[in-house]
Design an enzyme around this catalytic site. Structure first.
Site, PDB file in Angstrom:
ATOM      1  N   THR A  56       0.839  -1.206   0.000  1.00  0.00           N
ATOM      2  CA  THR A  56       0.000   0.000   0.000  1.00  0.00           C
ATOM      3  C   THR A  56       0.864   1.242   0.000  1.00  0.00           C
ATOM      4  OG1 THR A  56      -0.179  -0.120   2.411  1.00  0.00           O
ATOM      5  CG2 THR A  56      -2.003  -1.049   1.141  1.00  0.00           C
ATOM      6  N   GLU A 120      -4.350   4.299   3.250  1.00  0.00           N
ATOM      7  CA  GLU A 120      -3.429   3.468   2.470  1.00  0.00           C
ATOM      8  C   GLU A 120      -4.105   3.092   1.166  1.00  0.00           C
ATOM      9  OE1 GLU A 120      -2.423   0.047   4.763  1.00  0.00           O
ATOM     10  OE2 GLU A 120      -2.692   1.174   6.602  1.00  0.00           O
TER      11      GLU A 120
HETATM   12  C1  LIG Z   1      -8.341  -2.905   0.476  1.00  0.00           C
HETATM   13  C2  LIG Z   1      -7.833  -2.934   1.896  1.00  0.00           C
HETATM   14  C3  LIG Z   1      -8.710  -3.292   2.922  1.00  0.00           C
HETATM   15  C4  LIG Z   1      -8.283  -3.335   4.244  1.00  0.00           C
HETATM   16  N1  LIG Z   1      -9.158  -3.681   5.232  1.00  0.00           N
HETATM   17  C5  LIG Z   1      -8.754  -3.736   6.514  1.00  0.00           C
HETATM   18  C6  LIG Z   1      -9.641  -4.117   7.560  1.00  0.00           C
HETATM   19  O1  LIG Z   1     -10.842  -4.360   7.344  1.00  0.00           O
HETATM   20  N2  LIG Z   1      -9.161  -4.194   8.824  1.00  0.00           N
HETATM   21  C7  LIG Z   1      -7.861  -3.888   9.127  1.00  0.00           C
HETATM   22  O2  LIG Z   1      -7.493  -3.981  10.280  1.00  0.00           O
HETATM   23  N3  LIG Z   1      -6.994  -3.504   8.170  1.00  0.00           N
HETATM   24  C8  LIG Z   1      -7.415  -3.422   6.870  1.00  0.00           C
HETATM   25  N4  LIG Z   1      -6.551  -3.054   5.891  1.00  0.00           N
HETATM   26  C9  LIG Z   1      -5.276  -2.461   6.272  1.00  0.00           C
HETATM   27  C10 LIG Z   1      -4.170  -3.437   6.411  1.00  0.00           C
HETATM   28  O3  LIG Z   1      -4.233  -3.910   7.730  1.00  0.00           O
HETATM   29  C11 LIG Z   1      -2.915  -2.619   6.171  1.00  0.00           C
HETATM   30  O4  LIG Z   1      -2.783  -2.370   4.805  1.00  0.00           O
HETATM   31  C12 LIG Z   1      -1.729  -3.286   6.746  1.00  0.00           C
HETATM   32  O5  LIG Z   1      -1.783  -3.053   8.136  1.00  0.00           O
HETATM   33  C13 LIG Z   1      -0.420  -2.783   6.197  1.00  0.00           C
HETATM   34  O6  LIG Z   1      -0.124  -1.530   6.689  1.00  0.00           O
HETATM   35  P1  LIG Z   1       1.403  -1.064   6.740  1.00  0.00           P
HETATM   36  O7  LIG Z   1       1.920  -1.121   5.314  1.00  0.00           O
HETATM   37  O8  LIG Z   1       1.334   0.363   7.296  1.00  0.00           O
HETATM   38  O9  LIG Z   1       2.122  -1.998   7.633  1.00  0.00           O
HETATM   39  C14 LIG Z   1      -6.947  -3.007   4.562  1.00  0.00           C
HETATM   40  C15 LIG Z   1      -6.065  -2.642   3.526  1.00  0.00           C
HETATM   41  C16 LIG Z   1      -6.495  -2.605   2.211  1.00  0.00           C
HETATM   42  C17 LIG Z   1      -5.546  -2.227   1.120  1.00  0.00           C
END
Ligand SMILES: Cc1cc2nc3c(=O)[nH]c(=O)nc-3n(C[C@H](O)[C@H](O)[C@H](O)COP(=O)(O)O)c2cc1C
Length: 192
Positions: A56, A120
């Site tokens: 992301t 993100e």
């Molecule tokens: C399409 C999409 C949907 C997501 N849905 C959720 C979710 O429902 N719950 C959640 O805790 N994180 C969700 N995430 C976030 C992810 O947890 C997050 O991208 C991950 O923690 C990586 O973050 P970082 O690159 O800052 O470590 C989602 C991310 C994306 C791209």
């Protein structure tokens, strides 16, 4: 993102996951959409690519002000474009600089229990290299679902895959496709 957090909907993760539609939103984007965002891509915690197979691009807090018109943390869809240039030099190949579909997660990521809100964007395109520091533009066109907590990483990965399919199907409607050629984007770099 400002630490003020929109109220999360009282939703049971399991019953929500079992009943997901494959297309969301009205035939034509409605207020507050479209929402235009732009900023330089920042590092997140780095788990997206490693843990989830879903890299992301994070936007800085100040770029997220236009999103204050939405009251819900959650997953959104639209289009995004990363500039091929960084510091005046062309770095990315032509196809990376096109306008691509995207899904955006806005909130505190309950599964990872982050303290602050973040925005993100996962772009539905395979980039050959990272693009931290590159300017990015995004147009947000609709809402997919609330952010949920999960009992497993696999369930989160599965839902992100569903989000991608829902986004592609929802964007494949004429009133949404027109935003791919929005004058807001740099259209010298046309999509294929
Ligand atoms: C399409 C999409 C949907 C997501 N849905 C959720 C979710 O429902 N719950 C959640 O805790 N994180 C969700 N995430 C976030 C992810 O947890 C997050 O991208 C991950 O923690 C990586 O973050 P970082 O690159 O800052 O470590 C989602 C991310 C994306 C791209």
């Amino acid at each position: 993102m400002a630490s003020e957090e929109p109220a999360a909907a009282p939703i049971s993760t399991e019953s929500f996951r079992a009943n997901r539609p494959d297309i969301v939103g009205p035939e034509v984007p409605q207020k507050p959409f479209p929402i235009h965002l732009s900023g330089a891509v920042q590092h997140g915690f780095g788990r997206g690519g490693k843990d989830l197979g879903c890299p992301t691009a994070n936007l800085p807090d100040e770029s997220m002000t236009p999103m204050s018109s939405v009251t819900e943390a959650g997953v959104y869809y639209g289009y995004a474009q990363v500039s091929r240039e960084k510091d005046g030099q062309v770095i990315l190949p032509e196809e990376d600089g096109r306008v691509h579909p995207m899904v955006m997660s806005l909130g505190t990521n309950p599964f990872y229990k982050n303290k602050n809100m973040s925005a993100e964007i996962h772009i539905l395109h395979h980039f050959k290299s990272d693009f931290y520091g590159h300017p990015m533009k995004a147009v947000v066109l609709g809402y997919i679902r609330p952010q949920l907590d999960y009992t497993s990483r696999e369930a989160l990965i599965e839902d992100i895959e569903t989000d991608k399919r829902v986004a592609l199907k929802s964007l494949a409607r004429p009133a949404y496709e027109t935003y791919r050629v929005d004058g807001f984007f740099d259209l010298n770099n046309m999509f294929s």
